[in-house]
Design a protein around this motif. Structure first.
Motif, mmCIF file in Angstrom:
data_model
loop_
_atom_site.group_PDB
_atom_site.id
_atom_site.type_symbol
_atom_site.label_atom_id
_atom_site.label_comp_id
_atom_site.label_asym_id
_atom_site.label_seq_id
_atom_site.Cartn_x
_atom_site.Cartn_y
_atom_site.Cartn_z
ATOM 1 N N TYR A 1 13.805 1.410 -90.105
ATOM 2 C CA TYR A 1 12.658 1.312 -91.206
ATOM 3 C C TYR A 1 13.155 2.840 -91.882
ATOM 4 C CZ TYR A 1 8.737 -1.113 -94.172
ATOM 5 O OH TYR A 1 8.812 -1.167 -94.927
ATOM 6 N N SER B 1 10.244 6.462 -98.108
ATOM 7 C CA SER B 1 10.393 7.703 -98.120
ATOM 8 C C SER B 1 8.165 7.987 -97.600
ATOM 9 C CB SER B 1 9.155 8.162 -99.792
ATOM 10 O OG SER B 1 10.746 7.177 -100.705
ATOM 11 N N HIS C 1 3.376 -1.043 -95.334
ATOM 12 C CA HIS C 1 4.566 -0.573 -94.547
ATOM 13 C C HIS C 1 3.632 -0.984 -93.355
ATOM 14 C CE1 HIS C 1 5.244 2.838 -97.623
ATOM 15 N NE2 HIS C 1 6.545 2.004 -97.470
ATOM 16 N N ARG D 1 13.638 -3.775 -94.885
ATOM 17 C CA ARG D 1 12.777 -3.702 -95.802
ATOM 18 C C ARG D 1 12.129 -4.609 -95.775
ATOM 19 N NH1 ARG D 1 13.607 1.917 -97.493
ATOM 20 N NH2 ARG D 1 13.914 0.748 -99.614
ATOM 21 N N GLY D 2 11.223 -3.815 -97.577
ATOM 22 C CA GLY D 2 10.234 -4.864 -96.936
ATOM 23 C C GLY D 2 10.142 -5.581 -98.343
ATOM 24 N N ARG E 1 8.381 -7.298 -101.964
ATOM 25 C CA ARG E 1 6.817 -7.922 -102.144
ATOM 26 C C ARG E 1 6.704 -8.649 -103.521
ATOM 27 N NH1 ARG E 1 5.103 -1.445 -102.927
ATOM 28 N NH2 ARG E 1 7.744 -1.288 -103.479
ATOM 29 N N GLU F 1 15.906 -3.728 -103.737
ATOM 30 C CA GLU F 1 16.657 -4.588 -102.212
ATOM 31 C C GLU F 1 18.336 -4.521 -101.938
ATOM 32 O OE1 GLU F 1 15.158 -2.974 -100.077
ATOM 33 O OE2 GLU F 1 13.352 -1.931 -101.025
ATOM 34 N N TYR G 1 -0.580 -7.685 -99.496
ATOM 35 C CA TYR G 1 -0.815 -6.604 -99.422
ATOM 36 C C TYR G 1 1.280 -6.729 -100.955
ATOM 37 C CZ TYR G 1 -2.480 -5.506 -95.375
ATOM 38 O OH TYR G 1 -3.705 -5.413 -94.254
ATOM 39 N N LEU H 1 0.762 -3.710 -102.849
ATOM 40 C CA LEU H 1 0.279 -2.934 -102.390
ATOM 41 C C LEU H 1 1.725 -1.458 -102.359
ATOM 42 C CD1 LEU H 1 -1.394 -0.641 -101.389
ATOM 43 C CD2 LEU H 1 -1.371 -1.964 -98.839
HETATM 44 P P1 ADP Z 1 11.102 4.042 -100.955
HETATM 45 O O1 ADP Z 1 10.134 5.000 -102.615
HETATM 46 O O2 ADP Z 1 12.112 4.968 -100.484
HETATM 47 O O3 ADP Z 1 11.382 3.463 -101.536
HETATM 48 P P2 ADP Z 1 8.149 3.210 -100.102
HETATM 49 O O4 ADP Z 1 7.714 3.937 -99.365
HETATM 50 O O5 ADP Z 1 7.711 3.000 -101.203
HETATM 51 O O6 ADP Z 1 9.648 4.008 -99.967
HETATM 52 O O7 ADP Z 1 9.026 1.059 -99.565
HETATM 53 C C1 ADP Z 1 10.091 2.111 -98.623
HETATM 54 C C2 ADP Z 1 10.287 0.352 -98.469
HETATM 55 O O8 ADP Z 1 8.961 -0.764 -97.497
HETATM 56 C C3 ADP Z 1 10.905 -1.167 -99.714
HETATM 57 O O9 ADP Z 1 11.762 -1.780 -99.131
HETATM 58 C C4 ADP Z 1 9.508 -1.828 -99.588
HETATM 59 O O10 ADP Z 1 9.696 -2.751 -100.615
HETATM 60 C C5 ADP Z 1 8.618 -2.079 -98.739
HETATM 61 N N1 ADP Z 1 7.134 -1.687 -99.104
HETATM 62 C C6 ADP Z 1 6.625 -1.181 -99.867
HETATM 63 N N2 ADP Z 1 4.874 -1.450 -99.657
HETATM 64 C C7 ADP Z 1 5.657 -2.453 -99.421
HETATM 65 C C8 ADP Z 1 4.143 -3.411 -98.845
HETATM 66 N N3 ADP Z 1 2.861 -3.082 -99.339
HETATM 67 N N4 ADP Z 1 4.537 -4.577 -98.556
HETATM 68 C C9 ADP Z 1 5.652 -5.336 -98.336
HETATM 69 N N5 ADP Z 1 7.354 -4.246 -98.002
HETATM 70 C C10 ADP Z 1 6.453 -2.797 -98.660
#
Ligand code: ADP
Length: 166
Positions: free
Chosen positions: A6, A9, A17, A88-89, A91, A99, A124, A127
């Motif tokens: 996973y 940043s 996360h 990856r997540g 939202r 994505e 979330y 978030l």
């Molecule tokens: P980056 O800036 O490298 O994309 P992030 O830390 O902002 O890193 O997010 C990385 C991954 O985590 C992305 O796939 C994002 O969609 C997912 N993500 C971030 N916040 C959430 C959340 N609240 N719920 C689910 N997934 C999330």
């Protein structure tokens, strides 16, 4: 045995996360939370070491999860780790565009690595690390958005900055 990475940043790790990590840890044998260590990108609030320490504490209860940093392309890092999945997540539709593009680029770079997106938990969906930093910078309450030790670290950083500008 399926290893998943996973990559993100995590500046800092949020409950969003963490929720994705907890669910991915149930799907795969090993999950690596990989912090992007990008010396040429805009300066993160927390150093790579600080982000790693906060993440390790946050996932200490998950035996098949480890935390690491990477400086290469995510697919290259995954390959080095013998991982076959990138987690990856998702939202909202705005995440989807990004994505979708990333997944296709990564597929071109490494066809044997699959991107698996988990839908954000409803609580979330709003978030993000940047929202958390924005709230904390103005002294707002982030206790329901991040683990307690992360909330404390945010308070420390912004209190120090306030002191420095006095
Ligand atoms: P980056 O800036 O490298 O994309 P992030 O830390 O902002 O890193 O997010 C990385 C991954 O985590 C992305 O796939 C994002 O969609 C997912 N993500 C971030 N916040 C959430 C959340 N609240 N719920 C689910 N997934 C999330």
């Amino acid at each position: 045995m399926t290893i998943a990475v996973y990559p993100a940043s995590f500046d800092p790790i949020t409950n969003g996360h963490l929720d994705v990590a907890q669910r991915a840890a149930r799907l795969f044998d090993t999950l690596i939370l990989a912090v992007a260590d990008r010396p040429n990108h805009k300066t993160p609030l927390f150093s790579t070491e600080e982000r790693i320490a906060m993440m390790r504490e946050a996932v200490a209860h998950l035996p098949n999860v480890r935390v690491d940093a990477f400086r290469t392309l995510a697919v290259e890092y995954a390959d080095q780790q013998q991982a076959t999945v990138l987690v990856r997540g998702l939202r909202a539709s705005t995440d989807f565009e990004h994505e979708f593009q990333m997944a296709h680029i990564n597929h071109r770079l490494a066809a044997d690595i699959e991107t698996v997106c988990l839908m954000a938990d409803q609580q979330y969906t709003f978030l993000s690390s940047s929202a958390v930093k924005e709230i904390a910078a103005y002294g707002g309450d982030v206790t329901n958005l991040v683990p307690p030790h992360v909330a404390a670290a945010l308070r420390r950083v912004y209190d120090q900055r306030k002191e420095a500008t006095r």
